[in-house]
Design a protein around this motif. Structure first.
Motif, short mmCIF file in Angstrom:
data_model
loop_
_atom_site.label_atom_id
_atom_site.label_comp_id
_atom_site.label_asym_id
_atom_site.label_seq_id
_atom_site.Cartn_x
_atom_site.Cartn_y
_atom_site.Cartn_z
N LEU A 113 0.82 -1.22 0.00
CA LEU A 113 0.00 0.00 0.00
C LEU A 113 0.85 1.26 0.00
N ASP A 114 0.30 2.33 -0.59
CA ASP A 114 1.02 3.59 -0.50
C ASP A 114 0.84 4.16 0.92
N ALA A 115 1.63 5.20 1.23
CA ALA A 115 1.69 5.69 2.61
C ALA A 115 0.32 6.08 3.17
N LYS A 116 -0.50 6.72 2.30
CA LYS A 116 -1.80 7.20 2.78
C LYS A 116 -2.71 6.05 3.17
N ARG A 117 -2.81 5.08 2.25
CA ARG A 117 -3.72 3.96 2.54
C ARG A 117 -3.20 3.11 3.69
N ARG A 118 -1.90 3.03 3.81
CA ARG A 118 -1.28 2.31 4.91
C ARG A 118 -1.73 2.92 6.26
N GLU A 119 -1.64 4.25 6.35
CA GLU A 119 -2.03 4.92 7.58
C GLU A 119 -3.52 4.74 7.85
N ARG A 120 -4.34 4.89 6.79
CA ARG A 120 -5.79 4.79 6.98
C ARG A 120 -6.16 3.39 7.44
N LEU A 121 -5.56 2.39 6.79
CA LEU A 121 -5.88 1.01 7.17
C LEU A 121 -5.44 0.76 8.62
N ALA A 122 -4.26 1.25 8.97
CA ALA A 122 -3.76 1.05 10.33
C ALA A 122 -4.71 1.69 11.34
N GLU A 123 -5.18 2.91 11.04
CA GLU A 123 -6.12 3.59 11.96
C GLU A 123 -7.39 2.76 12.15
N LEU A 124 -7.86 2.17 11.04
CA LEU A 124 -9.12 1.44 11.10
C LEU A 124 -9.01 0.12 11.86
N VAL A 125 -7.85 -0.52 11.76
CA VAL A 125 -7.74 -1.84 12.41
C VAL A 125 -7.14 -1.77 13.81
N ALA A 126 -6.43 -0.69 14.12
CA ALA A 126 -5.70 -0.62 15.40
C ALA A 126 -6.57 -0.93 16.63
N PRO A 127 -7.83 -0.47 16.68
CA PRO A 127 -8.62 -0.74 17.89
C PRO A 127 -9.10 -2.19 18.01
N GLY A 128 -8.84 -3.04 17.02
CA GLY A 128 -9.33 -4.42 17.04
C GLY A 128 -8.90 -5.17 18.29
N GLU A 129 -9.72 -6.11 18.73
CA GLU A 129 -9.39 -6.85 19.97
C GLU A 129 -8.09 -7.64 19.81
N GLN A 130 -7.93 -8.28 18.64
CA GLN A 130 -6.65 -8.94 18.36
C GLN A 130 -6.30 -8.72 16.89
N VAL A 131 -5.09 -8.23 16.67
CA VAL A 131 -4.65 -7.93 15.31
C VAL A 131 -3.31 -8.63 15.08
N LEU A 132 -3.26 -9.53 14.12
CA LEU A 132 -2.01 -10.25 13.82
C LEU A 132 -1.49 -9.74 12.49
N VAL A 133 -0.23 -9.30 12.50
CA VAL A 133 0.34 -8.67 11.30
C VAL A 133 1.60 -9.44 10.89
N THR A 134 1.80 -9.65 9.60
CA THR A 134 3.09 -10.17 9.16
C THR A 134 3.73 -9.14 8.25
N ALA A 135 5.06 -9.04 8.34
CA ALA A 135 5.80 -8.10 7.50
C ALA A 135 7.24 -8.56 7.36
N ALA A 136 7.82 -8.31 6.20
CA ALA A 136 9.21 -8.74 5.98
C ALA A 136 10.18 -7.88 6.77
N VAL A 137 9.85 -6.58 6.87
CA VAL A 137 10.72 -5.68 7.64
C VAL A 137 9.89 -4.84 8.60
N GLU A 138 10.51 -4.47 9.69
CA GLU A 138 9.83 -3.71 10.75
C GLU A 138 9.18 -2.43 10.19
N GLU A 139 9.89 -1.78 9.22
CA GLU A 139 9.37 -0.50 8.70
C GLU A 139 8.04 -0.67 7.97
N ASP A 140 7.71 -1.89 7.57
CA ASP A 140 6.42 -2.11 6.90
C ASP A 140 5.25 -2.13 7.88
#
Ligand SMILES: Nc1ncnc2c1ncn2[C@@H]1O[C@H](COP(=O)(O)OP(=O)(O)OP(=O)(O)O)[C@@H](O)[C@H]1O
Length: 380
Positions: free
Chosen positions: A331-358
């Motif tokens: 995702l581009d930076a904008k959609r990344r932030e928007r998606l993060a805002e929308l999911v952050a309050p979830g009771e449990q959120v599991l994320v995978t990423a190749a690098v920490e910066e992602d």
């Protein structure tokens, strides 16, 4: 609800893995091909009895092993339950709840609910109708686990009916004795019965999902919509008849459509009407998304469908586990932030990423490093 412990044996690349989990965000970070997705795929399997990457169980069993086990402790309010699934490709899978005697695997459905975002979701928009039917049916089963049985009945009857039609078609082609089609009427009724139930659920789902998908798209890509969802079925009596809604109406509509298609079905040896032939038309503005939407728009649409699923499930019951498999890098930076805002309050959120910066800054929480077959907790 959340998964408090995941335990794997001979699942994908893992001979053994023990992963304690908590509510909030957990990120699995590590180089490509180390087994991050394998972990969240196992969580998804508990919810759907299937993988978001492959259509059969065989690749889920570690190469060289003959069965895999996925075990999870699940916390739902005050309640804690242990689910155990044994995958036996080529043989029946087994399931146990709270170490009790065996239950049918499908009895486990509904105990873990997930909404999984993955790069494969692009196929929801760009792929074949089968991708969208699967999306609808998985969500239907998450809303109402008993529908897994209806879905199974439908598939079984369809297979038997197709076998009958195929032998009739072969007999015709080879000028042999025409096959005995006297049982076809009975199969029609069975197919229409299960089909009407599935169809009723799909139509209802599309109606409730539509405003949620539109809202989610607006949140992800403001001003880019509106988006519309339209269920397309071949089983319509006539274009000016009002759309059938009740199960009885849908049953009659399906039977009538089968009767109309019978000659063609016997010629081609396959069932031509029913929910297995339907599609979900996705529209962005006035255009169909498939074939018209840009890559970025298609991505936003796919994400909007997942976010809408999440909103629907949490509005109707227990909060599902959110799984974001490798999506932020896409995702581009904008959609990344928007998606993060929308999911952050979830009771449990599991994320995978190749690098920490992602992993967006907003998603702070537990961190695991996945490398060389091990899953190690690190300080964030
Ligand atoms: N049935 C299996 N038996 C043994 N190894 C397997 C099996 N299925 C997959 N693997 C291995 O698992 C690895 C892939 O794991 P996974 O998809 O979880 O990677 P990942 O860490 O998410 O990588 P990426 O960052 O590239 O998405 C591959 O090396 C693959 O060979």
């Amino acid at each position: 609800m959340h998964v408090s412990h995941l335990s794997l044996a001979d699942f994908r690349s893992y001979a053994r893995a023990e992963v304690p989990l908590g509510p909030g965000v957990t990120a699995f970070v590590g180089p490509n091909g180390q087994g991050k997705t394998n972990l969240v795929e196992a969580v998804g399997y508990l919810a759907t009895l299937g993988s978001h990457r492959v259509s059969s169980d065989a690749p889920l069993v570690r190469m060289g092993a003959d069965r895999a086990v996925v075990r999870a402790s699940v916390v739902q309010g005050e309640r804690r339950q242990l689910i155990e699934l044994e995958l036996n490709p080529g043989r029946a899978n087994r399931a146990r709840i709270n170490r009790s005697s065996q239950v049918r695997p499908r009895d486990v459905l509904g105990m873990v609910r997930t909404v999984l975002f993955a790069p494969e979701d692009l196929a929801l928009v760009k792929g074949d109708p089968g991708e969208r039917r699967r999306f609808l049916d998985e969500l239907i089963i998450a809303r109402s686990p008993r529908m897994a049985g209806v879905r199974q009945d439908y598939d079984r009857v369809l297979k038997q009916r197709n076998t009958l039609l195929k032998s009739a078609a072969m007999a015709r082609r080879h000028g042999g004795r025409s096959a005995d089609l006297s049982t076809l009427d009975v199969w029609d009724q069975h197919l229409a019965r299960a089909g009407a139930e599935l169809l009723a659920q799909r139509l209802d789902l599309v109606t409730v999902l539509q405003p949620l998908a539109d809202k989610a798209y607006e949140q992800l890509a403001p001003g880019g919509g509106p988006v519309a969802l339209e269920y397309r079925t071949a089983a319509r009596e006539s274009s000016d008849a009002p759309p059938a809604r009740s199960r009885e109406e849908l049953y009659s509509t399906l039977l009538a459509a089968m009767s109309e298609a019978r000659r063609q079905e016997i010629e081609r040896g396959v069932t031509l009407v029913g929910p297995h032939r339907d599609d979900l038309l996705l529209r962005l503005g006035r255009l169909p998304a498939k074939g018209y939407a840009s890559h970025g728009e298609s991505w936003s649409f796919a994400l909007a469908l997942r976010l809408a699923s999440y909103e629907l499930l949490r509005a109707e019951g227990d909060e599902p586990v959110l799984v974001l498999d490798d999506v932020f890098a896409e995702l581009d930076a904008k959609r990344r932030e928007r998606l993060a805002e929308l999911v952050a309050p979830g009771e449990q959120v599991l994320v995978t990423a190749a690098v920490e910066e992602d992993v967006p800054d907003l998603l702070t929480g537990a961190r695991y490093v996945v490398a060389d077959g091990s899953v190690e907790r690190v300080q964030a």
